[in-house]
Every structure is written in structure tokens, then in C-alpha cells.
Design a protein around this motif. Structure first.
Motif, short mmCIF file in Angstrom:
data_model
loop_
_atom_site.label_atom_id
_atom_site.label_comp_id
_atom_site.label_asym_id
_atom_site.label_seq_id
_atom_site.Cartn_x
_atom_site.Cartn_y
_atom_site.Cartn_z
N PHE A 13 0.84 -1.18 0.00
CA PHE A 13 0.00 0.00 0.00
C PHE A 13 0.88 1.23 0.00
N ILE A 14 0.59 2.15 -0.87
CA ILE A 14 1.31 3.42 -0.92
C ILE A 14 0.30 4.53 -0.69
N ILE A 15 0.42 5.20 0.46
CA ILE A 15 -0.49 6.29 0.80
C ILE A 15 0.28 7.59 0.76
N ARG A 16 -0.10 8.47 -0.13
CA ARG A 16 0.49 9.81 -0.18
C ARG A 16 -0.39 10.71 0.69
N LYS A 17 0.03 10.88 1.94
CA LYS A 17 -0.78 11.53 2.95
C LYS A 17 -0.79 13.05 2.81
N ILE A 18 -1.78 13.65 3.44
CA ILE A 18 -1.91 15.11 3.53
C ILE A 18 -2.06 15.49 5.00
N PRO A 19 -1.80 16.74 5.36
CA PRO A 19 -2.08 17.18 6.74
C PRO A 19 -3.58 17.16 7.01
N ILE A 20 -3.96 16.64 8.16
CA ILE A 20 -5.36 16.59 8.56
C ILE A 20 -5.63 17.71 9.55
N LYS A 21 -6.65 18.49 9.27
CA LYS A 21 -6.99 19.64 10.12
C LYS A 21 -7.75 19.15 11.36
N PRO A 22 -7.28 19.54 12.55
CA PRO A 22 -7.99 19.10 13.77
C PRO A 22 -9.30 19.84 13.96
N ASN A 23 -10.20 19.21 14.71
CA ASN A 23 -11.48 19.83 15.10
C ASN A 23 -12.33 20.22 13.90
N HIS A 24 -12.26 19.42 12.86
CA HIS A 24 -13.10 19.58 11.67
C HIS A 24 -13.96 18.32 11.50
N SER A 25 -14.94 18.41 10.66
CA SER A 25 -15.53 17.20 10.07
C SER A 25 -14.74 16.93 8.79
N TYR A 26 -14.97 15.74 8.18
CA TYR A 26 -14.14 15.35 7.05
C TYR A 26 -15.01 14.73 5.95
N LEU A 27 -14.94 15.34 4.78
CA LEU A 27 -15.61 14.81 3.59
C LEU A 27 -14.55 14.14 2.74
N LEU A 28 -14.57 12.81 2.70
CA LEU A 28 -13.59 12.04 1.93
C LEU A 28 -14.24 11.57 0.63
N MET A 29 -13.73 12.06 -0.49
CA MET A 29 -14.22 11.67 -1.81
C MET A 29 -13.17 10.82 -2.51
N CYS A 30 -13.63 9.79 -3.22
CA CYS A 30 -12.72 8.90 -3.96
C CYS A 30 -13.34 8.57 -5.31
N ASN A 31 -12.50 8.11 -6.24
CA ASN A 31 -13.02 7.58 -7.50
C ASN A 31 -13.74 6.27 -7.23
N HIS A 32 -14.77 6.00 -8.03
CA HIS A 32 -15.69 4.89 -7.74
C HIS A 32 -15.61 3.85 -8.85
N PHE A 33 -14.87 2.76 -8.61
CA PHE A 33 -14.67 1.77 -9.66
C PHE A 33 -15.01 0.35 -9.25
N SER A 34 -15.45 0.10 -8.00
CA SER A 34 -15.80 -1.26 -7.61
C SER A 34 -16.68 -1.25 -6.38
N PHE A 35 -17.35 -2.38 -6.13
CA PHE A 35 -18.16 -2.53 -4.93
C PHE A 35 -17.28 -2.41 -3.68
N GLY A 36 -16.01 -2.77 -3.81
CA GLY A 36 -15.10 -2.75 -2.67
C GLY A 36 -14.53 -1.38 -2.33
N ASP A 37 -14.99 -0.33 -3.02
CA ASP A 37 -14.44 1.00 -2.77
C ASP A 37 -14.63 1.44 -1.32
N GLY A 38 -15.75 1.06 -0.72
CA GLY A 38 -15.99 1.43 0.67
C GLY A 38 -14.94 0.85 1.60
N PHE A 39 -14.51 -0.38 1.32
CA PHE A 39 -13.47 -1.01 2.14
C PHE A 39 -12.12 -0.32 1.94
N LEU A 40 -11.85 0.10 0.69
CA LEU A 40 -10.63 0.87 0.43
C LEU A 40 -10.66 2.17 1.23
N ALA A 41 -11.82 2.84 1.24
CA ALA A 41 -11.95 4.11 1.95
C ALA A 41 -11.82 3.90 3.46
#
Length: 214
Positions: free
Chosen positions: A31-59
């Protein structure tokens, strides 16, 4: 009427996340994760490309390896027909949206309500439909443009281009290419689409080829 998630203790969600982590480590090469800084005390909207039923598990895997412990609740917007076929998805945060129906407004309002509370995370697939992971352009449906302006409070908007490849191995490797898209306070729909698509195309250049495409 929308189908809402079943509320379960976050400890159980964390346990499910650890099982997914274990499965991925057994099933995949690396697994190669190119991380970003996460802002504290926020909510988080995570969007991803959608190519399989397993995308939720990837997320889920990405969330617990790149965003946690900033969040303490998980939610996933899922097509109503999929949620009806797979009701167990309600136990991992799934709630419904039914495009073209009157209940869409309720789903949009519910998503905005979730993202108005710090510590909540919402997984969202802006394409709206399954497409090949190899598409070079992400076509955004209008849903995200309706949700974000309704958010009260601070929400970090995150994109990840997830790409699966094999290369030298018989088992797949997963590249998670994250992008910080700012917050709801500086949201501009057209700029977001342009930024995400440039990032997505750059991700292919970084992950898939070692020569320049003509």
C-alpha cells in the motif's frame, strides 16, 4: 424517505477497521499512501473515485491509516437500491440517496447535518456511478455542490485517487493519492473539479507509467 444508518458504538467500527486492515495486508502486495495534513477539530468529507463494490473497504482502510484519530464517527452515502440489497451496509455507516426522487433533498440535508459536527467523517463518491478506475476525467454530479454550502462549522474536503495495479507481483498493490481540497469556507465547485481532475491525471502519471504518454 431515506434509509439511515444503524448507530453502533465507534469501538465496533474501529474493530471492523482493524479486520479490514488485516485482510488487506494478507490479500494485497503493498500500500502506498500519499498523505496530507489533517486539520484538527473539523468534520471530514472524503471523496474517492468509484470503480468497484469494494471502494468502501478501500476508503475504510485509508481513513484509519491516514485520517484517524481525527474522526470518531463514519458515514457513507450509498445508492438506495444497493442499500436495500445489502442492508448490512447500514451497520458500517451507510445511508441512502435515491437520485431523481423527492427524497434526494432529505439525503442532501442529512449529509450536511453529519458534516456540521466536528469529528464526523462522510465517504462520498461524486461520480455517482461505477466507472473504470482507468478513466482520466472524473465527472462530478451536482450532489457535492448542494451539500457543502449547507454545512455549518468547519469541514475539511479531501480527495483520493485510488489506483490498483500489479506490476511485478501476482497480488495487487494499491496507491492512495490524497489531495487536500481546502474547507467548506473556501469551496468553489468549478475550482474543485479542476483541481481534482488535474490531481487525478497526475496520479496516473506517477503510478502507472514510467514514460510520457504522447
Amino acid at each position: 424517505m431515506i434509509i439511515k444508518k444503524k448507530h453502533i458504538p465507534f469501538g465496533i467500527i474501529k474493530f471492523a477497521g482493524s479486520l479490514i486492515n488485516l485482510f488487506f495486508k494478507i490479500r494485497f502486495n503493498k500500500f502506498i499512501i500519499r498523505k496530507i495534513p489533517i486539520k484538527p477539530n473539523h468534520s471530514y468529507l472524503l471523496m474517492c473515485n468509484h470503480f468497484s463494490f469494494g471502494d468502501g473497504f478501500l476508503a475504510y482502510f485509508l481513513s484509519f491509516n491516514a485520517i484517524y484519530p481525527a474522526f470518531n464517527d463514519m458515514n457513507i452515502m450509498i445508492m438506495k437500491k444497493q442499500l436495500q440489497k445489502n442492508p448490512w451496509l447500514r451497520y458500517i455507516g451507510g445511508f441512502s440517496i435515491d437520485p431523481g426522487k423527492a427524497s434526494v433533498a432529505e439525503s442532501i440535508a442529512h449529509a450536511a447535518e453529519i458534516l456540521s459536527k466536528p469529528g464526523n467523517l462522510l465517504l462520498f463518491y461524486p461520480q455517482g456511478n461505477l466507472e473504470s478506475q482507468h478513466v482520466r476525467t472524473i465527472e462530478f454530479q451536482d450532489g457535492i455542490n448542494q451539500i457543502i454550502p449547507k454545512i455549518k462549522g468547519d469541514c475539511q474536503i479531501i480527495w483520493s485517487s485510488n489506483i490498483v495495479e500489479y506490476f511485478e507481483s501476482l497480488t495487487a498493490s494499491i496507491h492512495f493519492n490524497m489531495l487536500d481540497c481546502g474547507t467548506n469556507h473556501d469551496f468553489n465547485f468549478e475550482e474543485l473539479k479542476e483541481k481534482v481532475n488535474q490531481h487525478h491525471q497526475n496520479s496516473f502519471q506517477q503510478n502507472l507509467r514510467y514514460t510520457v504518454e504522447k
